[in-house]
Design an enzyme around this catalytic site. Structure first.
Site, PDB file in Angstrom:
ATOM      1  N   ASP A   1     -81.188   0.470  21.202  1.00 19.92           N
ATOM      2  CA  ASP A   1     -81.540  -0.765  20.487  1.00 19.92           C
ATOM      3  C   ASP A   1     -80.847  -1.949  21.161  1.00 19.92           C
ATOM      4  OD1 ASP A   1     -81.277  -2.989  18.542  1.00 19.92           O
ATOM      5  OD2 ASP A   1     -82.378  -1.603  17.246  1.00 19.92           O
TER       6      ASP A   1
ATOM      7  N   ARG B   1     -88.988  -5.904  12.875  1.00 23.34           N
ATOM      8  CA  ARG B   1     -89.942  -4.804  12.858  1.00 23.34           C
ATOM      9  C   ARG B   1     -89.733  -3.999  11.582  1.00 23.34           C
ATOM     10  NH1 ARG B   1     -90.248  -0.385  17.618  1.00 23.34           N
ATOM     11  NH2 ARG B   1     -88.039  -0.383  17.230  1.00 23.34           N
TER      12      ARG B   1
ATOM     13  N   THR C   1     -93.548   0.660   8.912  1.00 22.66           N
ATOM     14  CA  THR C   1     -94.883   0.434   9.517  1.00 22.66           C
ATOM     15  C   THR C   1     -94.763   0.067  10.999  1.00 22.66           C
ATOM     16  OG1 THR C   1     -94.842  -1.917   9.029  1.00 22.66           O
ATOM     17  CG2 THR C   1     -95.752  -0.469   7.322  1.00 22.66           C
TER      18      THR C   1
ATOM     19  N   ASP D   1     -78.691  -4.278  18.816  1.00 20.28           N
ATOM     20  CA  ASP D   1     -77.422  -3.651  18.426  1.00 20.28           C
ATOM     21  C   ASP D   1     -76.443  -3.633  19.594  1.00 20.28           C
ATOM     22  OD1 ASP D   1     -78.008  -3.198  15.786  1.00 20.28           O
ATOM     23  OD2 ASP D   1     -78.646  -1.123  16.077  1.00 20.28           O
TER      24      ASP D   1
HETATM   25  N1  URA Z   1     -86.433  -2.356  20.598  1.00 15.83           N
HETATM   26  C1  URA Z   1     -85.284  -1.940  21.193  1.00 15.83           C
HETATM   27  O1  URA Z   1     -84.263  -2.605  21.102  1.00 15.83           O
HETATM   28  N2  URA Z   1     -85.307  -0.802  21.893  1.00 15.83           N
HETATM   29  C2  URA Z   1     -86.406  -0.028  22.021  1.00 15.83           C
HETATM   30  O2  URA Z   1     -86.361   0.998  22.685  1.00 15.83           O
HETATM   31  C3  URA Z   1     -87.588  -0.476  21.392  1.00 15.83           C
HETATM   32  C4  URA Z   1     -87.570  -1.640  20.698  1.00 15.83           C
END
Ligand code: URA
Length: 209
Positions: free
Chosen positions: A200, A104, A108, A203
């Site tokens: 995330d 991502r 953007t 992560d």
């Molecule tokens: N990707 C993630 O890992 N967490 C989110 O909250 C949104 C996208």
């Protein structure tokens, strides 16, 4: 219109609540993501077709059931989707695994493709696209467009947590794709993270934060 299955199984709900906690470390987070993926796989494969077969037990001949119909494939969206693969394969070990790499763009929030490797016969398979978080829906819809361009016709999408925005985008762009969702959350925040979410997922699975 696609079906939306929000998983109500108590074990799935319990485990999702557990990994939402910020004090859950990488090892546990990764393990429990795998367990949730396995439980969701169990629920999402309820409608697989069976045929009657004759079998011989050590005691007698009898009739049993065997899976028939399309073979399966699991396609994780890199990188966080990888965390769901082993859990899926623990229940459907003969499924083939493809990979789609999208990241991502941090400014953007649009998906950018960097990798796609699929089983050669992917277009004949029932494909489960997996990504723990359905946020904006950008990556998931793009991944499914990529699969459709390669001729894949039977696609299901599985995520652990979804935002309503992502569900809407998926329904608009892929009304033929059934969604399997562990928990449907409130919304996205200004950074396109799911609220309350779990942070995330990539992560947290790989310990990269
Ligand atoms: N990707 C993630 O890992 N967490 C989110 O909250 C949104 C996208």
């Amino acid at each position: 219109m696609a079906e939306i299955h929000v998983m109500e199984h108590p074990l799935i709900q319990h485990k999702i609540s557990y990994i939402r906690r910020e004090d859950v470390g990488t090892k546990e987070f990764r393990e429990v993501i795998g367990e949730i993926a396995g439980l969701m796989c169990y629920e999402a494969t309820r409608d697989l077709k069976l045929k009657d077969i004759k079998i011989k037990t050590p005691i007698a001949e009898t009739w049993g059931k065997e899976l028939t119909g399309k073979k399966l494939a699991v396609v994780p969206i890199l990188r966080a989707g990888l965390g769901m693969v082993d859990g899926m394969l623990s229940l459907i070990p003969t499924a083939k695994v493809g990979h789609i790499g999208l990241y991502r763009d941090p400014e953007t929030f649009k998906p950018v493709e960097y990798y796609c490797k699929l089983p050669a016969d992917c277009e004949e398979r029932e494909v489960f696209v997996v990504d723990p978080m359905l946020a904006t829906g950008g990556s998931s819809t793009a991944a499914i467009h990529m699969l459709k361009e390669k001729g894949v016709k039977h696609i299901r999408f599985m995520c652990i947590i979804a935002a309503p925005e992502g569900v809407k985008k998926m329904q608009e762009e892929h009304p033929d794709v059934d969604l399997y969702i562990g928990a449907l959350d409130e919304r996205l925040n200004e950074h396109a993270y799911i609220v309350p979410g779990l942070g995330d997922a990539g992560d947290r699975i790989f310990g990269t934060k």
